[in-house]
Design an enzyme around this catalytic site. Structure first.
Site, PDB file in Angstrom:
ATOM      1  N   LYS A 120       0.856  -1.183   0.000  1.00 17.43           N
ATOM      2  CA  LYS A 120       0.000   0.000   0.000  1.00 17.43           C
ATOM      3  C   LYS A 120       0.887   1.226   0.000  1.00 17.43           C
ATOM      4  O   LYS A 120       2.027   1.168   0.461  1.00 17.43           O
ATOM      5  CB  LYS A 120      -0.894   0.021   1.241  1.00 17.43           C
ATOM      6  CG  LYS A 120      -2.134   0.875   1.105  1.00 17.43           C
ATOM      7  CD  LYS A 120      -3.276   0.123   0.441  1.00 17.43           C
ATOM      8  CE  LYS A 120      -4.510   0.977   0.283  1.00 17.43           C
ATOM      9  NZ  LYS A 120      -5.687   0.189  -0.102  1.00 17.43           N
TER      10      LYS A 120
HETATM   11  P1  NAD Z   1     -13.209   7.793  -2.504  1.00 13.23           P
HETATM   12  O1  NAD Z   1     -12.226   8.846  -2.207  1.00 13.23           O
HETATM   13  O2  NAD Z   1     -13.699   7.609  -3.899  1.00 13.23           O
HETATM   14  O3  NAD Z   1     -14.520   8.004  -1.579  1.00 13.23           O
HETATM   15  C1  NAD Z   1     -14.457   8.119  -0.193  1.00 13.23           C
HETATM   16  C2  NAD Z   1     -15.831   8.538   0.316  1.00 13.23           C
HETATM   17  O4  NAD Z   1     -15.807   8.554   1.758  1.00 13.23           O
HETATM   18  C3  NAD Z   1     -16.227   9.950  -0.112  1.00 13.23           C
HETATM   19  O5  NAD Z   1     -17.625   9.968  -0.366  1.00 13.23           O
HETATM   20  C4  NAD Z   1     -15.915  10.785   1.127  1.00 13.23           C
HETATM   21  O6  NAD Z   1     -16.685  11.965   1.205  1.00 13.23           O
HETATM   22  C5  NAD Z   1     -16.300   9.810   2.217  1.00 13.23           C
HETATM   23  N1  NAD Z   1     -15.706  10.119   3.519  1.00 13.23           N
HETATM   24  C6  NAD Z   1     -14.425  10.501   3.804  1.00 13.23           C
HETATM   25  N2  NAD Z   1     -14.277  10.730   5.112  1.00 13.23           N
HETATM   26  C7  NAD Z   1     -15.475  10.485   5.680  1.00 13.23           C
HETATM   27  C8  NAD Z   1     -15.967  10.546   7.004  1.00 13.23           C
HETATM   28  N3  NAD Z   1     -15.181  10.912   8.011  1.00 13.23           N
HETATM   29  N4  NAD Z   1     -17.274  10.218   7.233  1.00 13.23           N
HETATM   30  C9  NAD Z   1     -18.077   9.862   6.216  1.00 13.23           C
HETATM   31  N5  NAD Z   1     -17.658   9.776   4.943  1.00 13.23           N
HETATM   32  C10 NAD Z   1     -16.394  10.096   4.674  1.00 13.23           C
HETATM   33  O7  NAD Z   1     -12.576   6.446  -1.937  1.00 13.23           O
HETATM   34  P2  NAD Z   1     -12.935   4.950  -2.348  1.00 13.23           P
HETATM   35  O8  NAD Z   1     -12.009   4.526  -3.408  1.00 13.23           O
HETATM   36  O9  NAD Z   1     -14.398   4.823  -2.537  1.00 13.23           O
HETATM   37  O10 NAD Z   1     -12.484   4.167  -1.029  1.00 13.23           O
HETATM   38  C11 NAD Z   1     -13.327   4.049   0.120  1.00 13.23           C
HETATM   39  C12 NAD Z   1     -12.856   2.887   0.986  1.00 13.23           C
HETATM   40  O11 NAD Z   1     -12.862   1.696   0.208  1.00 13.23           O
HETATM   41  C13 NAD Z   1     -11.429   3.001   1.531  1.00 13.23           C
HETATM   42  O12 NAD Z   1     -11.367   2.356   2.790  1.00 13.23           O
HETATM   43  C14 NAD Z   1     -10.616   2.218   0.526  1.00 13.23           C
HETATM   44  O13 NAD Z   1      -9.392   1.748   1.063  1.00 13.23           O
HETATM   45  C15 NAD Z   1     -11.577   1.093   0.236  1.00 13.23           C
HETATM   46  N6  NAD Z   1     -11.342   0.374  -1.022  1.00 13.23           N
HETATM   47  C16 NAD Z   1     -11.293   1.024  -2.223  1.00 13.23           C
HETATM   48  C17 NAD Z   1     -11.106   0.295  -3.387  1.00 13.23           C
HETATM   49  C18 NAD Z   1     -11.135   0.928  -4.754  1.00 13.23           C
HETATM   50  O14 NAD Z   1     -11.054   0.204  -5.738  1.00 13.23           O
HETATM   51  N7  NAD Z   1     -11.259   2.230  -4.885  1.00 13.23           N
HETATM   52  C19 NAD Z   1     -10.922  -1.081  -3.316  1.00 13.23           C
HETATM   53  C20 NAD Z   1     -10.993  -1.721  -2.095  1.00 13.23           C
HETATM   54  C21 NAD Z   1     -11.199  -0.973  -0.950  1.00 13.23           C
END
Ligand code: NAD
Length: 430
Positions: A120
């Protein structure tokens, strides 16, 4: 070899005053120890990242001043293949967080049977406070600095919170310029025109839906007609919401970094996605009533999907949640103590290492397609994703029943068996 508890305290480079989320990862690993038989001899391996790179990322800001930012790339384990895991741009990024996220990637990749280790990366910035040109400079300098440890057969980054396919395009270009040839396989989650894969952008959300559906089938709670509450409305939460809706569920509450909204009749997800694309967040969206954070955590629903950041489901929230199933779209959203409370309350938790594995699974397909320069149809990709997720779900579910453990511990048992068997078979050098 002795197995000690609280191993985070023995790593001198960690701030012991703020042990989360690495301490949660260690506790999850400790819970697997009794189930590993002789392989537990090697368990200590998973409590220490193989390799940590910390870099200074200096850039010239648009106003002519020089900014310095902290960057990381952690390769937690490479026993089963090259490192794989996202890059996060967020103001709360720390070494501790990147280590935990890298550890969860080791477990996820092994639990799904993908031929990768776990890694990561991250840069401690709030991307919303930088211009596009500044973000490009940060991304390029960061990529150049970690260039000594990444590569298509060494470690392959992907998007995470605060990064997207444009970030991946800049990373791919920077790495390629530095090595002197186009190396499309160095990152996944790229734009299609640069060797990206169809279906990648929505793969994590699609996988969340598949995991929810499989859990619902076994618990007699069909997705069609179910009420869903989602925290985080970005790449994971937004797409999961859309696919839930396409399959007959209704999202009755959403929360993002700027607030929460509810609508008992079901939020119009396509309209919410359009609003976020235009305005950057749900703030000001008219399709629901604003609710407090406290109310958000007590909405009556069948599925609760944390899809924002780690550590969100705390013990206090776990006591209040009014759901049947938690499907972890985010990485590490539930602390071990909260996990126990949900278990006592008979709320089923489908853990991150299974529920959000759709993203890295299609990243694997992207990497394979880049190596062979032969690209598959979206139908083929979705069918292969479906098959890998359903098989992994069934194997993990069966392990949980056999050993009478949580789905998380079952996923960790399967993953640790694979990683530690590889470690043992390779042997220790010298
Ligand atoms: P992103 O940046 O696209 O979206 C994050 C979302 O969370 C946004 O809507 C943001 O406003 C919201 N957010 C941030 N802080 C917050 C808080 N304190 N309270 C409520 N909402 C909050 O990110 P993403 O890619 O959707 O990733 C989200 C999660 O999923 C992370 O934990 C990431 O590690 C995990 N993840 C992502 C992927 C991927 O392919 N993008 C894959 C596996 C896991």
């Amino acid at each position: 070899m002795t197995i000690m508890a609280n191993h985070h305290s023995s790593l001198s480079y960690l701030d012991t005053a703020r042990p989360e989320p690495w301490a949660s990862f260690i506790e999850q690993i400790d819970r697997v120890a009794p189930h590993l038989g002789p392989l537990s001899h090697w368990l200590e391996t998973l409590k220490r990242p193989k390799r940590i790179l910390m870099v200074d990322v200096p850039i010239i800001r648009d106003d002519g001043t020089i900014g310095h930012y902290e960057g990381y790339r952690v390769q937690h384990n490479l026993s089963r293949g090259p490192g794989k895991g996202g890059v996060r741009f967020h103001p709360a990024v720390t070494l501790n967080e990147v280590m935990a996220l890298a550890g969860w990637m080791t477990v996820k990749n092994a639990a799904l049977g993908l031929p990768f280790g776990g890694a990561k990366g991250g840069v401690r910035i709030d991307p919303r406070r930088f211009s596009r040109a500044e973000l490009e400079r940060i991304t390029r300098r960061y990529t150049s600095e970690i260039g000594i440890v990444i590569g298509p057969d060494k470690d392959i980054p992907a998007p995470d919170v605060g990064t997207n396919e444009q970030t991946m395009a800049w990373m791919m270009d920077t790495y390629s310029v530095n090595v002197g040839h186009t190396a499309s396989g160095v990152v996944t989650g790229k734009p299609i025109a640069l060797g990206g894969s169809l279906g990648r952008q929505e793969a994590t959300g699609r996988g969340v839906y598949i995991a929810a559906r499989e859990a619902g089938l076994r618990r007699g709670i069909p997705v069609a007609g179910a009420r869903v509450v989602i925290q985080g409305f970005g790449n994971v939460g937004g797409i999961a919401a859309r696919i839930f809706r396409e399959n007959g569920a209704k999202a009755i509450a959403l929360q993002d970094a700027d607030g929460a909204i509810a609508n008992p009749a079901g939020i119009d997800i396509p309209a919410a996605l359009t609003h976020v694309a235009a305005h950057g967040s749900l703030a000001g969206f008219a399709g629901g009533e604003a609710i407090s954070g406290e109310d958000f955590w007590q909405m009556d629903c069948e599925y609760f999907v944390p899809a924002a950041l780690e550590g969100q489901v705390t013990p206090a929230r776990a006591r209040n949640l009014r759901t049947k199933i938690v499907v972890e779209g985010a990485n590490g959203p539930t602390t071990p103590a909260a996990d126990d409370i949900l278990h006592e309350r008979n709320i089923l938790v489908i853990p991150d290492v299974l529920a959000n594995a759709g993203g890295v699974t299609v990243s694997y397909f992207e990497w394979v397609q880049d190596f062979s320069s032969f690209f598959w149809s979206e139908e083929e990709i979705n069918a292969r994703l479906e098959s890998i997720m359903v098989k992994a779900f069934a194997a993990i579910w069966q392990m949980a029943e056999e050993r009478q453990v949580s789905i998380r511990t079952a996923a960790f048992i399967i993953a640790c068996q694979r990683v530690l068997a590889a470690r043992e078979q390779r042997g220790l050098y010298p």
